[in-house]
Design an enzyme around this catalytic site. Structure first.
Site, PDB file in Angstrom:
ATOM      1  N   ASP A  96      -5.349  -3.799  -1.760  1.00  0.00           N
ATOM      2  CA  ASP A  96      -6.811  -3.906  -1.889  1.00  0.00           C
ATOM      3  C   ASP A  96      -7.192  -4.288  -3.315  1.00  0.00           C
ATOM      4  O   ASP A  96      -8.068  -5.121  -3.547  1.00  0.00           O
ATOM      5  CB  ASP A  96      -7.512  -2.612  -1.439  1.00  0.00           C
ATOM      6  CG  ASP A  96      -6.921  -1.360  -2.063  1.00  0.00           C
ATOM      7  OD1 ASP A  96      -5.829  -1.429  -2.667  1.00  0.00           O
ATOM      8  OD2 ASP A  96      -7.558  -0.286  -1.959  1.00  0.00           O
ATOM      9  N   ASP A 129      -5.469 -16.448   2.074  1.00  0.00           N
ATOM     10  CA  ASP A 129      -6.805 -17.007   2.353  1.00  0.00           C
ATOM     11  C   ASP A 129      -7.751 -16.760   1.169  1.00  0.00           C
ATOM     12  O   ASP A 129      -8.566 -17.622   0.829  1.00  0.00           O
ATOM     13  CB  ASP A 129      -7.407 -16.393   3.630  1.00  0.00           C
ATOM     14  CG  ASP A 129      -7.057 -17.196   4.881  1.00  0.00           C
ATOM     15  OD1 ASP A 129      -6.008 -17.875   4.871  1.00  0.00           O
ATOM     16  OD2 ASP A 129      -7.823 -17.148   5.867  1.00  0.00           O
ATOM     17  N   LYS A 185       0.870  -1.173   0.000  1.00  0.00           N
ATOM     18  CA  LYS A 185       0.000   0.000   0.000  1.00  0.00           C
ATOM     19  C   LYS A 185       0.909   1.226   0.000  1.00  0.00           C
ATOM     20  O   LYS A 185       0.980   1.986   0.974  1.00  0.00           O
ATOM     21  CB  LYS A 185      -0.907  -0.001   1.241  1.00  0.00           C
ATOM     22  CG  LYS A 185      -2.058  -0.981   1.183  1.00  0.00           C
ATOM     23  CD  LYS A 185      -3.216  -0.511   0.312  1.00  0.00           C
ATOM     24  CE  LYS A 185      -4.033   0.574   0.984  1.00  0.00           C
ATOM     25  NZ  LYS A 185      -5.142   1.041   0.097  1.00  0.00           N
ATOM     26  N   ASP A 212      -0.849 -12.814   4.441  1.00  0.00           N
ATOM     27  CA  ASP A 212      -1.764 -13.629   5.253  1.00  0.00           C
ATOM     28  C   ASP A 212      -3.172 -13.544   4.666  1.00  0.00           C
ATOM     29  O   ASP A 212      -3.839 -14.556   4.445  1.00  0.00           O
ATOM     30  CB  ASP A 212      -1.743 -13.103   6.690  1.00  0.00           C
ATOM     31  CG  ASP A 212      -2.701 -13.860   7.589  1.00  0.00           C
ATOM     32  OD1 ASP A 212      -2.728 -15.093   7.511  1.00  0.00           O
ATOM     33  OD2 ASP A 212      -3.440 -13.202   8.352  1.00  0.00           O
TER      34      ASP A 212
END
Ligand code: IPM
Ligand code: MG
Length: 371
Positions: free
Chosen positions: A225, A253, A192, A249
């Site tokens: 994002d 997922d 980011k 992390d």
């Protein structure tokens, strides 16, 4: 000389899936295909119950000594009350830090046979093959200060620190560039940099390395994002994704669900090779301890078996055995065998952990005869 492996099944379904990996190791030893010496020990909540800590110093010393760890999963509601510093997750935070396992490889693969199990449309995920390279020993997980302080007005403030040195960024980026070079040659670096200084240094460092050392790799940068969004919009656009500890992390997922189920995803956490050529490494399924299904014998052992395949590849340097084991998994899936987490609705004959594990071992046995 046998290769020593420390087995830490941990909590919950960690035990059940570890048994399937152990059956494969026993087969490798019996047939002389490998020479592996294993030792089992406690970690996580199970260790807390037994000794009052998520891992003993003796277990940590054993892990450092033998260098290769096969891990199950830790955690469960019954340990929600234990002090923060003693919670089950501390076991692998400690292993990651003390073994300096900075490079976490999380492949998300969706074999055609499982395209229907993903919550995304089958054509979006069929044949998906993404490798997430996650930095594992730095960033906000370990940055100091990390505390909750009481302010003068009596209210509390929580602080976590996100920080990265250039050296930390470089060493993980090198792993990702090298992997991309061996795969389809495409690397997406994630941060980011629009709002975080650590993201800016990350982008600058990776850009420089791309220009100076990896001109052959097609490098692009994505904000975290946007990467999450792209992973559910069009996951097959990615080859290798490089991310820091926290973004890695979360994105792993997301990628896991694109691939079908968390029960499918293995991982390897690799450290720095020492002068004698030994590579500290820990292998574990990405899924957790799944307390809701623990002890029922229905957990999917494929992520655990895939982690063992990664161990054969990276620690034993037996690409032949690793590939044969991965082929055995695909073969069993092609035959239609499914545990509950990867079965389409209404699937008849869902199997449990033992049946799935034994079928994979049988297929592996066959594959090894042809090696
Ligand atoms: C993982 C897990 C761990 C992490 C937790 C359990 C501490 O989510 O390995 O992905 O955040 O690293
Ligand atoms: Mg996670």
């Amino acid at each position: 000389m046998p290769h020593d492996i420390l087995l830490l099944p941990g909590d919950g379904i960690g035990h059940e899936v570890m048994l399937e990996a152990e059956a494969i190791i026993a087969f490798l030893n019996e047939t002389g295909l490998a020479d592996v010496r294993t030792e089992r020990d406690l970690a996580g909540g199970t260790a807390y119950d037994a000794i009052g800590a998520p891992m003993s110093d003796a277990t940590m010393a054993k892990a450092l000594r033998c260098g290769t760890v096969l891990f199950g999963a830790v955690g469960g509601d019954q340990w929600d009350h234990v002090p923060y510093a003693l919670r089950p997750e501390v076991a692998f935070m400690r292993l990651r830090k003390e073994m300096d396992l900075f490079a976490n490889l999380r492949p998300a693969i969706c074999p055609p046979a499982l395209a229907g199990a993903s919550s995304l449309k089958a054509e979006l995920v069929e044949g998906l093959d993404v490798m997430i390279v996650r930095e594992l020993t730095g960033g906000v997980y370990f940055g100091e200060p990390k505390e909750i302080v009481t302010l003068e007005n009596g209210r509390r403030r929580a602080v976590d620190t996100q920080c990265y040195d250039e050296d930390e960024i470089e060493r993980i980026a090198r792993v990702a560039f090298d992997l991309a070079g061996k795969r389809q040659g495409r690397l997406a670096s994630v941060e980011k940099s629009n709002v975080m200084k650590s993201g800016l240094l990350w982008r600058q460092t990776v850009t420089r390395m791309g220009r100076e050392d990896y001109a052959g790799v097609d490098l692009r940068h994505l904000l975290a994002d946007n990467c999450a969004m792209q992973l559910v919009r069009m996951p097959k656009q990615f080859d290798v994704i490089l991310a820091d500890n926290l973004f890695g992390d979360m994105l792993s997922d997301v990628a896991a669900m694109a691939a079908g189920s968390l029960g499918m995803l293995p991982s390897a956490s690799l450290g720095v090779r020492d002068a004698a050529g030994r590579l500290p490494a820990l292998y574990e399924p990405v899924h957790g301890s799944a307390p809701d299904i623990a002890g029922k014998g229905i957990a999917n052992p494929i992520a655990m078996i895939g982690s063992l395949a990664m161990l054969l590849r990276h620690s034993l340097e037996r690409e032949d055995l690793a590939a044969a084991l991965e082929r055995a998994v695909s073969q069993v899936l092609d035959q239609g065998l499914r545990t509950g987490d990867i079965a389409p609705q209404g699937h008849v004959g869902v199997v449990g952990t033992r049946v799935m594990g034994s079928a994979i071992l049988d297929a592996f046995r066959g594959a090894c005869e042809r090696l």
